[in-house]
Design a protein around this motif. Structure first.
Motif, PDB file in Angstrom:
ATOM      1  N   UNK A 172       0.838  -1.201   0.000  1.00  0.00           N
ATOM      2  CA  UNK A 172       0.000   0.000   0.000  1.00  0.00           C
ATOM      3  C   UNK A 172       0.869   1.246   0.000  1.00  0.00           C
ATOM      4  N   UNK A 173       0.518   2.207  -0.871  1.00  0.00           N
ATOM      5  CA  UNK A 173       1.178   3.502  -0.881  1.00  0.00           C
ATOM      6  C   UNK A 173       0.139   4.594  -1.050  1.00  0.00           C
ATOM      7  N   UNK A 174       0.474   5.783  -0.561  1.00  0.00           N
ATOM      8  CA  UNK A 174      -0.510   6.861  -0.543  1.00  0.00           C
ATOM      9  C   UNK A 174       0.189   8.214  -0.595  1.00  0.00           C
ATOM     10  N   UNK A 175      -0.515   9.197  -1.146  1.00  0.00           N
ATOM     11  CA  UNK A 175      -0.054  10.576  -1.135  1.00  0.00           C
ATOM     12  C   UNK A 175      -1.042  11.429  -0.338  1.00  0.00           C
ATOM     13  N   UNK A 176      -0.478  12.337   0.473  1.00  0.00           N
ATOM     14  CA  UNK A 176      -1.264  13.278   1.261  1.00  0.00           C
ATOM     15  C   UNK A 176      -0.725  14.690   1.013  1.00  0.00           C
ATOM     16  N   UNK A 177      -1.599  15.650   1.208  1.00  0.00           N
ATOM     17  CA  UNK A 177      -1.138  17.018   1.308  1.00  0.00           C
ATOM     18  C   UNK A 177      -1.497  17.561   2.684  1.00  0.00           C
ATOM     19  N   UNK A 178      -0.615  18.394   3.208  1.00  0.00           N
ATOM     20  CA  UNK A 178      -0.824  18.959   4.533  1.00  0.00           C
ATOM     21  C   UNK A 178      -0.896  20.468   4.430  1.00  0.00           C
ATOM     22  N   UNK A 179      -2.018  21.015   4.847  1.00  0.00           N
ATOM     23  CA  UNK A 179      -2.238  22.457   4.825  1.00  0.00           C
ATOM     24  C   UNK A 179      -2.619  22.923   6.224  1.00  0.00           C
ATOM     25  N   UNK A 180      -2.216  24.140   6.599  1.00  0.00           N
ATOM     26  CA  UNK A 180      -2.500  24.641   7.955  1.00  0.00           C
ATOM     27  C   UNK A 180      -3.980  24.571   8.299  1.00  0.00           C
ATOM     28  N   UNK A 181      -4.273  23.997   9.455  1.00  0.00           N
ATOM     29  CA  UNK A 181      -5.650  23.915   9.919  1.00  0.00           C
ATOM     30  C   UNK A 181      -6.485  22.817   9.278  1.00  0.00           C
ATOM     31  N   UNK A 182      -5.922  22.128   8.281  1.00  0.00           N
ATOM     32  CA  UNK A 182      -6.685  21.089   7.575  1.00  0.00           C
ATOM     33  C   UNK A 182      -6.119  19.696   7.796  1.00  0.00           C
ATOM     34  N   UNK A 183      -5.004  19.582   8.467  1.00  0.00           N
ATOM     35  CA  UNK A 183      -4.427  18.268   8.711  1.00  0.00           C
ATOM     36  C   UNK A 183      -3.889  17.636   7.438  1.00  0.00           C
ATOM     37  N   UNK A 184      -3.915  16.317   7.404  1.00  0.00           N
ATOM     38  CA  UNK A 184      -3.441  15.557   6.256  1.00  0.00           C
ATOM     39  C   UNK A 184      -4.639  15.078   5.453  1.00  0.00           C
ATOM     40  N   UNK A 185      -4.662  15.399   4.186  1.00  0.00           N
ATOM     41  CA  UNK A 185      -5.763  14.967   3.335  1.00  0.00           C
ATOM     42  C   UNK A 185      -5.202  14.076   2.229  1.00  0.00           C
ATOM     43  N   UNK A 186      -5.890  12.977   1.990  1.00  0.00           N
ATOM     44  CA  UNK A 186      -5.389  11.985   1.043  1.00  0.00           C
ATOM     45  C   UNK A 186      -5.692  12.409  -0.384  1.00  0.00           C
ATOM     46  N   UNK A 187      -4.681  12.289  -1.250  1.00  0.00           N
ATOM     47  CA  UNK A 187      -4.839  12.671  -2.657  1.00  0.00           C
ATOM     48  C   UNK A 187      -5.176  11.439  -3.494  1.00  0.00           C
ATOM     49  N   UNK A 188      -4.304  10.455  -3.474  1.00  0.00           N
ATOM     50  CA  UNK A 188      -4.487   9.175  -4.163  1.00  0.00           C
ATOM     51  C   UNK A 188      -3.867   8.092  -3.306  1.00  0.00           C
ATOM     52  N   UNK A 189      -4.325   6.861  -3.527  1.00  0.00           N
ATOM     53  CA  UNK A 189      -3.688   5.730  -2.884  1.00  0.00           C
ATOM     54  C   UNK A 189      -3.630   4.549  -3.840  1.00  0.00           C
ATOM     55  N   UNK A 190      -2.789   3.592  -3.473  1.00  0.00           N
ATOM     56  CA  UNK A 190      -2.616   2.399  -4.295  1.00  0.00           C
ATOM     57  C   UNK A 190      -2.560   1.178  -3.395  1.00  0.00           C
ATOM     58  N   UNK A 191      -3.468   0.253  -3.618  1.00  0.00           N
ATOM     59  CA  UNK A 191      -3.500  -0.965  -2.803  1.00  0.00           C
ATOM     60  C   UNK A 191      -2.406  -1.948  -3.235  1.00  0.00           C
ATOM     61  N   UNK A 192      -1.983  -1.853  -4.497  1.00  0.00           N
ATOM     62  CA  UNK A 192      -0.917  -2.720  -4.985  1.00  0.00           C
ATOM     63  C   UNK A 192      -0.528  -2.265  -6.387  1.00  0.00           C
ATOM     64  N   UNK A 193       0.409  -2.956  -7.011  1.00  0.00           N
ATOM     65  CA  UNK A 193       0.874  -2.583  -8.350  1.00  0.00           C
ATOM     66  C   UNK A 193      -0.305  -2.527  -9.318  1.00  0.00           C
ATOM     67  N   UNK A 194      -0.339  -1.459 -10.115  1.00  0.00           N
ATOM     68  CA  UNK A 194      -1.362  -1.241 -11.139  1.00  0.00           C
ATOM     69  C   UNK A 194      -2.754  -1.012 -10.556  1.00  0.00           C
ATOM     70  N   UNK A 195      -2.861  -0.794  -9.260  1.00  0.00           N
ATOM     71  CA  UNK A 195      -4.165  -0.517  -8.635  1.00  0.00           C
ATOM     72  C   UNK A 195      -4.076   0.827  -7.915  1.00  0.00           C
ATOM     73  N   UNK A 196      -4.762   1.834  -8.457  1.00  0.00           N
ATOM     74  CA  UNK A 196      -4.768   3.153  -7.820  1.00  0.00           C
ATOM     75  C   UNK A 196      -6.198   3.640  -7.680  1.00  0.00           C
ATOM     76  N   UNK A 197      -6.419   4.530  -6.720  1.00  0.00           N
ATOM     77  CA  UNK A 197      -7.769   5.048  -6.503  1.00  0.00           C
ATOM     78  C   UNK A 197      -7.686   6.443  -5.910  1.00  0.00           C
ATOM     79  N   UNK A 198      -8.756   7.208  -6.143  1.00  0.00           N
ATOM     80  CA  UNK A 198      -8.793   8.578  -5.678  1.00  0.00           C
ATOM     81  C   UNK A 198      -8.997   8.638  -4.167  1.00  0.00           C
ATOM     82  N   UNK A 199      -8.324   9.628  -3.559  1.00  0.00           N
ATOM     83  CA  UNK A 199      -8.575   9.929  -2.173  1.00  0.00           C
ATOM     84  C   UNK A 199      -9.599  11.039  -2.067  1.00  0.00           C
ATOM     85  N   UNK A 200      -9.416  11.922  -1.102  1.00  0.00           N
ATOM     86  CA  UNK A 200     -10.403  12.971  -0.862  1.00  0.00           C
ATOM     87  C   UNK A 200     -10.177  14.237  -1.695  1.00  0.00           C
ATOM     88  N   UNK A 201      -8.952  14.472  -2.155  1.00  0.00           N
ATOM     89  CA  UNK A 201      -8.645  15.695  -2.903  1.00  0.00           C
ATOM     90  C   UNK A 201      -7.814  15.373  -4.141  1.00  0.00           C
TER      91      UNK A 201
END
Lengths: 116, 112
Positions: free
Chosen positions: A31-60
């Motif tokens: 599993x791998x994931x990308x987050x962005x961190x902005x003041x007052x908003x914490x960590x928000x997930x951008x995209x994640x991947x459960x395994x090779x060739x499998x990706x899915x949208x996060x919240x932003x």
């Protein structure tokens, strides 16, 4: 040493100039994931991947792309960066995620992007 | 929607005091609740986690409690030290357990 490595650590660029932030892990994590961190908003997930060739949208996911061609790498692509994508970005990996098998996520040290 | 609320946003304590950070989550199916510590210029690091089949977990000066009925979980740090000063994030598994949703963070300042 087990780690998640992001490059670059800092980048200042201009609107519309395509950029890629690389992420690599040496722990054979599924599993791998990308987050962005902005003041007052914490960590928000951008995209994640459960395994090779499998990706899915996060919240932003708007304005971002990812790919997972190899288990160890999960690059984040900004095709046409805009100023609202100025942020601190973190890549994370986990042995696995899902139901009872959730495992801790390990984070890189971050990439600070400034889009002018 | 899927969200985790975290309070307080800032917390100042004297060295040796206890600190408590509280989180509530929206998804009753959440089953994994990690806590992360983020120091300046670094990525978040896991300090303790708890699963839904356990009500409390301790690791030296750190403990986490979980109330599934109320959908609350809390981080307790006893005998705080200046090196505990950092930003702390709670998180809960959501979205069919495929992701973590994070709270907005608590900046803890421990004064000598």
């Amino acid at each position: 040493e087990a780690q998640v490595t992001q490059n670059p650590r800092y980048l200042i660029t201009v609107t519309g100039k395509k950029l890629t932030v690389t992420c690599s892990q040496n722990m054979n994590h599924e599993y791998m994931s990308w987050y962005r961190q902005d003041p007052g908003l914490g960590l928000r997930q951008i995209y994640y991947s459960m395994n090779v060739e499998v990706t899915d949208k996060g919240d932003v996911p708007e304005g971002y792309k990812v790919s997972r061609k190899e288990k160890r790498n999960f690059p984040l692509i900004l095709e046409s960066p805009s100023p609202n994508q100025t942020s601190l970005y973190f890549c994370a990996s986990s042995l696995r995620m899902g139901q009872a098998s959730n495992q801790p996520q390990h984070f890189g040290d971050g990439t600070r992007l400034s889009i002018l | 929607g899927e969200n985790v609320e975290q309070h307080p946003s800032t917390l100042s304590v004297q060295e040796g005091d206890s600190a408590v950070i509280k989180c509530t989550y929206s998804d009753s199916a959440s089953n994994y609740f990690p806590w992360y510590k983020q120091e300046l210029g670094k990525g978040p690091q896991l300090i303790i986690d708890i699963r839904s089949n356990v009500g409390e977990k301790k690791d030296q000066r750190i403990a986490v409690t979980l109330n599934k009925t109320a959908k609350h979980f809390s981080l307790h740090i006893t005998e705080t030290q200046p090196e505990d000063s950092a930003v702390y994030f709670c998180a809960a598994s959501m979205g069919g357990f495929q992701k973590l949703v994070f709270g907005t963070g608590t900046r803890l300042l421990v004064s000598p």
